[in-house]
Design a protein around this motif. Structure first.
Motif, PDB file in Angstrom:
ATOM      1  N   UNK A 132       0.829  -1.201   0.000  1.00 43.70           N
ATOM      2  CA  UNK A 132       0.000   0.000   0.000  1.00 43.70           C
ATOM      3  C   UNK A 132       0.873   1.264   0.000  1.00 43.70           C
ATOM      4  N   UNK A 133       1.935   1.261   0.828  1.00 38.63           N
ATOM      5  CA  UNK A 133       2.835   2.410   0.877  1.00 38.63           C
ATOM      6  C   UNK A 133       3.511   2.623  -0.472  1.00 38.63           C
ATOM      7  N   UNK A 134       3.925   1.539  -1.113  1.00 40.55           N
ATOM      8  CA  UNK A 134       4.570   1.668  -2.433  1.00 40.55           C
ATOM      9  C   UNK A 134       3.582   2.209  -3.471  1.00 40.55           C
ATOM     10  N   UNK A 135       2.343   1.710  -3.396  1.00 41.20           N
ATOM     11  CA  UNK A 135       1.335   2.193  -4.340  1.00 41.20           C
ATOM     12  C   UNK A 135       1.077   3.695  -4.155  1.00 41.20           C
ATOM     13  N   UNK A 136       1.018   4.116  -2.883  1.00 45.74           N
ATOM     14  CA  UNK A 136       0.829   5.556  -2.626  1.00 45.74           C
ATOM     15  C   UNK A 136       2.009   6.368  -3.159  1.00 45.74           C
ATOM     16  N   UNK A 137       3.218   5.860  -2.903  1.00 46.13           N
ATOM     17  CA  UNK A 137       4.416   6.562  -3.389  1.00 46.13           C
ATOM     18  C   UNK A 137       4.437   6.613  -4.908  1.00 46.13           C
ATOM     19  N   UNK A 138       4.049   5.498  -5.528  1.00 43.97           N
ATOM     20  CA  UNK A 138       4.051   5.445  -6.976  1.00 43.97           C
ATOM     21  C   UNK A 138       3.009   6.397  -7.552  1.00 43.97           C
ATOM     22  N   UNK A 139       1.854   6.448  -6.883  1.00 42.68           N
ATOM     23  CA  UNK A 139       0.819   7.354  -7.340  1.00 42.68           C
ATOM     24  C   UNK A 139       1.296   8.816  -7.221  1.00 42.68           C
ATOM     25  N   UNK A 140       1.963   9.144  -6.123  1.00 43.18           N
ATOM     26  CA  UNK A 140       2.498  10.491  -5.923  1.00 43.18           C
ATOM     27  C   UNK A 140       3.587  10.801  -6.955  1.00 43.18           C
ATOM     28  N   UNK A 141       4.454   9.821  -7.231  1.00 44.30           N
ATOM     29  CA  UNK A 141       5.505  10.024  -8.231  1.00 44.30           C
ATOM     30  C   UNK A 141       4.899  10.324  -9.594  1.00 44.30           C
ATOM     31  N   UNK A 142       3.886   9.568  -9.968  1.00 47.05           N
ATOM     32  CA  UNK A 142       3.268   9.794 -11.274  1.00 47.05           C
ATOM     33  C   UNK A 142       2.595  11.161 -11.347  1.00 47.05           C
ATOM     34  N   UNK A 143       1.974  11.595 -10.239  1.00 45.77           N
ATOM     35  CA  UNK A 143       1.366  12.923 -10.215  1.00 45.77           C
ATOM     36  C   UNK A 143       2.420  14.013 -10.356  1.00 45.77           C
ATOM     37  N   UNK A 144       3.526  13.845  -9.617  1.00 44.93           N
ATOM     38  CA  UNK A 144       4.610  14.829  -9.711  1.00 44.93           C
ATOM     39  C   UNK A 144       5.233  14.814 -11.103  1.00 44.93           C
ATOM     40  N   UNK A 145       5.300  13.643 -11.718  1.00 46.09           N
ATOM     41  CA  UNK A 145       5.832  13.549 -13.071  1.00 46.09           C
ATOM     42  C   UNK A 145       4.934  14.290 -14.065  1.00 46.09           C
ATOM     43  N   UNK A 146       3.611  14.096 -13.884  1.00 47.98           N
ATOM     44  CA  UNK A 146       2.667  14.799 -14.759  1.00 47.98           C
ATOM     45  C   UNK A 146       2.788  16.311 -14.561  1.00 47.98           C
ATOM     46  N   UNK A 147       2.916  16.752 -13.299  1.00 44.05           N
ATOM     47  CA  UNK A 147       3.057  18.184 -13.027  1.00 44.05           C
ATOM     48  C   UNK A 147       4.346  18.737 -13.633  1.00 44.05           C
ATOM     49  N   UNK A 148       5.439  17.987 -13.454  1.00 45.13           N
ATOM     50  CA  UNK A 148       6.718  18.435 -14.021  1.00 45.13           C
ATOM     51  C   UNK A 148       6.633  18.526 -15.539  1.00 45.13           C
ATOM     52  N   UNK A 149       5.966  17.549 -16.150  1.00 41.63           N
ATOM     53  CA  UNK A 149       5.810  17.569 -17.598  1.00 41.63           C
ATOM     54  C   UNK A 149       4.956  18.769 -18.031  1.00 41.63           C
ATOM     55  N   UNK A 150       3.925  19.051 -17.242  1.00 44.37           N
ATOM     56  CA  UNK A 150       3.055  20.178 -17.562  1.00 44.37           C
ATOM     57  C   UNK A 150       3.815  21.499 -17.453  1.00 44.37           C
ATOM     58  N   UNK A 151       4.628  21.643 -16.385  1.00 52.62           N
ATOM     59  CA  UNK A 151       5.431  22.858 -16.229  1.00 52.62           C
ATOM     60  C   UNK A 151       6.410  22.994 -17.389  1.00 52.62           C
ATOM     61  N   UNK A 152       7.042  21.899 -17.770  1.00 53.29           N
ATOM     62  CA  UNK A 152       7.989  21.927 -18.895  1.00 53.29           C
ATOM     63  C   UNK A 152       7.283  22.321 -20.182  1.00 53.29           C
ATOM     64  N   UNK A 153       6.109  21.703 -20.429  1.00 49.71           N
ATOM     65  CA  UNK A 153       5.379  22.030 -21.658  1.00 49.71           C
ATOM     66  C   UNK A 153       4.948  23.495 -21.659  1.00 49.71           C
ATOM     67  N   UNK A 154       4.571  24.022 -20.482  1.00 48.63           N
ATOM     68  CA  UNK A 154       4.177  25.438 -20.401  1.00 48.63           C
ATOM     69  C   UNK A 154       5.370  26.347 -20.674  1.00 48.63           C
ATOM     70  N   UNK A 155       6.535  25.957 -20.131  1.00 44.32           N
ATOM     71  CA  UNK A 155       7.723  26.758 -20.370  1.00 44.32           C
ATOM     72  C   UNK A 155       8.108  26.753 -21.844  1.00 44.32           C
ATOM     73  N   UNK A 156       8.014  25.585 -22.461  1.00 49.67           N
ATOM     74  CA  UNK A 156       8.322  25.493 -23.900  1.00 49.67           C
ATOM     75  C   UNK A 156       7.339  26.334 -24.712  1.00 49.67           C
ATOM     76  N   UNK A 157       6.037  26.225 -24.347  1.00 51.29           N
ATOM     77  CA  UNK A 157       5.030  26.995 -25.070  1.00 51.29           C
ATOM     78  C   UNK A 157       5.255  28.490 -24.896  1.00 51.29           C
ATOM     79  N   UNK A 158       5.615  28.931 -23.661  1.00 49.53           N
ATOM     80  CA  UNK A 158       5.863  30.343 -23.408  1.00 49.53           C
ATOM     81  C   UNK A 158       7.089  30.817 -24.178  1.00 49.53           C
ATOM     82  N   UNK A 159       8.129  29.982 -24.195  1.00 47.60           N
ATOM     83  CA  UNK A 159       9.338  30.331 -24.935  1.00 47.60           C
ATOM     84  C   UNK A 159       9.038  30.465 -26.422  1.00 47.60           C
ATOM     85  N   UNK A 160       8.250  29.547 -26.942  1.00 50.24           N
ATOM     86  CA  UNK A 160       7.888  29.627 -28.359  1.00 50.24           C
ATOM     87  C   UNK A 160       7.032  30.853 -28.644  1.00 50.24           C
TER      88      UNK A 160
END
Length: 523
Positions: A132-160
């Motif tokens: 259960x702890x691993x699943x929670x950690x994995x779920x949090x990692x995936x959320x943070x990964x999605x957020x990081x990807x979103x921030x990166x995509x926003x930065x790329x879009x703003x730069x463009x």
């Protein structure tokens, strides 16, 4: 033994004294050599600088003056998303790490099976909790990964987007330059003049005005001052006399100093004209005025005398072989007006004054004639008051124009002093106010001066100024204030009219001691 020791000590002392004397002689020789080298170095520096002054034009001709506007465009750099530690999930729990060992045969006889089953149950609970702890950690990692990807995509879009907007502005500037819009051509030519291939010590201040109909450019360029010419010709180290360790300067002959300066400003003028014609193939003519910033030693006032003025057509200029001409003779061939004594900063009258077409003017109204016996200026309309202020300065010997109310951009009138010692124009703001004029109005005038590229600014009001406003104008340095009391004085002196201003002035409203007159205006 004692005598031997004494003689040895004496020999050692004499050897030490000889060594010290030799070291002193060597140190003195090194010092003298360094002073001779310094004199030679300083001589080489002034010789090299004087030679460089003679080569300004030839060096500047070796590169194109065209500015490639496309080069200012930006490209979006390749950006790769790097998730870092979020890229890989942690290893999930393995049951084998939790499973207890099976009981032996003997242990099963003595209740080992029941204990093993209890241990297995506890192990399964720990394994479940870890999963259960691993699943929670994995779920949090995936959320943070999605957020990081979103921030990166926003930065790329703003730069463009920023890059696209920047390139759009460059394209718009290129289009405006191709359409020969005045503001775009003026900006481009100012950039050309700012890139003149001149030593860093040379000024780069330039003002340009463009007439699209005639394809003519009016240029007001700051020339280098007399301090760019070295007055020393050589240096030598002197070892005799009262001060035996002196570097003596040999003066350059006055004739050579004056020739170097005359040729230097002539080369700057020819190089500026060449770069403008080379950078903009559409220009048909250039009116050029070369000025110098100086301080009049008799008055201590800042002046901007014109030393060189000419009006040249492209066809005439392109006939010149600039890398072979004598600069001063070339200006005479082009029928330029050149100061008889440029090193003394003796001014000339410019052939064509700097363009005033950046302002929108209206026909002047004779506001003075409408004044009867001791009229109240507060009973005048705002427009009449602006014309009155303009006429007062005209009565001082200035040339004046009143601007249109819809296009004045914070400018109510423009005056120009025909005295060649004073360059540029002066803009006037007229405040027909009953209340105090503060710092904000001073800032407004400063902004209008900057936008219109005016040399001076005058703020006239029927009321009075705050102490902060007077201090702000003093710090600006190119601004003068005329309050109501001084305005009455100026109208009386120059327009011959007695007027009153029905403004209730507080007792603590200090007036300026003397009326502020335009720069260079003698009473």
């Amino acid at each position: 033994m004692q005598q031997n020791q004494l003689r040895q000590a004496q020999r050692d002392q004499r050897a030490a004294e000889r060594a010290a004397a030799a070291a002193e002689r060597e140190e003195k020789a090194k010092h003298l050599a360094s002073r001779r080298e310094e004199a030679e170095r300083r001589t080489a520096d002034v010789t090299r600088w004087a030679a460089m002054l003679d080569e300004l034009l030839v060096e500047g001709l070796r590169r194109t003056a065209k500015i490639d506007m496309q080069r200012f465009k930006r490209t979006v750099p390749r950006m790769v998303f790097n998730p870092g530690h979020l890229a890989s999930p942690a290893e999930p729990p393995d049951w084998r790490q939790f499973e207890p060992a099976a009981p032996g045969m003997l242990s099963t006889v003595f209740g080992g099976r029941e204990r093993h089953q209890a241990a297995v149950a506890r192990a399964r609970q720990r394994f479940h909790d870890a999963t259960v702890s691993w699943q929670n950690s994995e779920r949090e990692r995936q959320q943070r990964l999605v957020q990081a990807r979103s921030v990166f995509d926003s930065r790329v879009a703003q730069e463009r987007a920023d890059c696209a907007e920047h390139n759009r502005q460059i394209d718009a500037e290129i289009a405006a330059l191709g359409e020969r819009r005045r503001e775009a051509v003026e900006r481009y030519c100012e950039q050309v003049l700012s890139r003149l291939l001149l030593p860093p010590q040379f000024p780069r201040r330039a003002e340009v005005a463009f007439n699209p109909e005639a394809e003519q450019l009016v240029v007001q360029l700051q020339l280098p001052g007399t301090d760019v010419v070295p007055t020393a010709k050589s240096f030598r180290h002197v070892q005799s006399g009262q001060n035996p360790d002196t570097i003596v300067e040999t003066k350059r002959p006055d004739v050579e100093v004056k020739r170097l300066y005359r040729d230097a400003i002539a080369q700057v003028t020819l190089l500026a004209l060449r770069d403008l014609f080379d950078a903009d193939a559409h220009l048909r003519g250039i009116a050029f005025n070369g000025h110098v910033d100086s301080i009049n030693p008799a008055t201590g006032r800042q002046e901007y005398p014109c030393l060189i003025s000419l009006d040249i057509e492209r066809a005439t200029f392109e006939q010149l072989v600039l890398d072979r001409v004598r600069p001063a003779d070339c200006l005479l061939h082009l029928r330029a007006r050149v100061s008889e004594h440029p090193y003394a900063l003796k001014p000339i009258e410019p052939i064509l004054v700097f363009d005033l077409s950046r302002f929108a003017f209206i026909e002047g109204l004779d506001a003075v004639s409408t004044l009867d016996h001791r009229p109240d200026l507060m009973q005048m309309g705002h427009g009449e008051f602006e014309h009155l202020v303009r006429q007062v300065f005209e009565a001082m010997g200035m040339q004046g124009w009143t601007t249109t109310s819809s296009k004045d951009d914070g400018v109510d009138a423009v005056v120009k002093n025909p005295d060649p010692f004073v360059g540029g124009v002066t803009i006037i703001q007229a405040k027909h106010y009953k209340n105090v004029v503060g710092v904000n109005h001073i800032r407004e005038l400063a902004g209008a001066m900057e936008e219109k590229k005016a040399g001076r600014g005058i703020l006239v009001t029927t009321s009075w100024f705050t102490s902060g406003g007077r201090q702000k104008a003093y710090e600006h340095g190119r601004m003068q204030l005329v309050d109501g009391q001084n305005l009455i004085f100026l109208i009386k002196k120059y327009a011959g009219k007695d007027v009153v201003i029905s403004v209730k002035r507080p007792r603590n409203a200090a007036s300026i001691d003397q009326p502020d007159l335009p720069e260079g205006q003698a009473e």
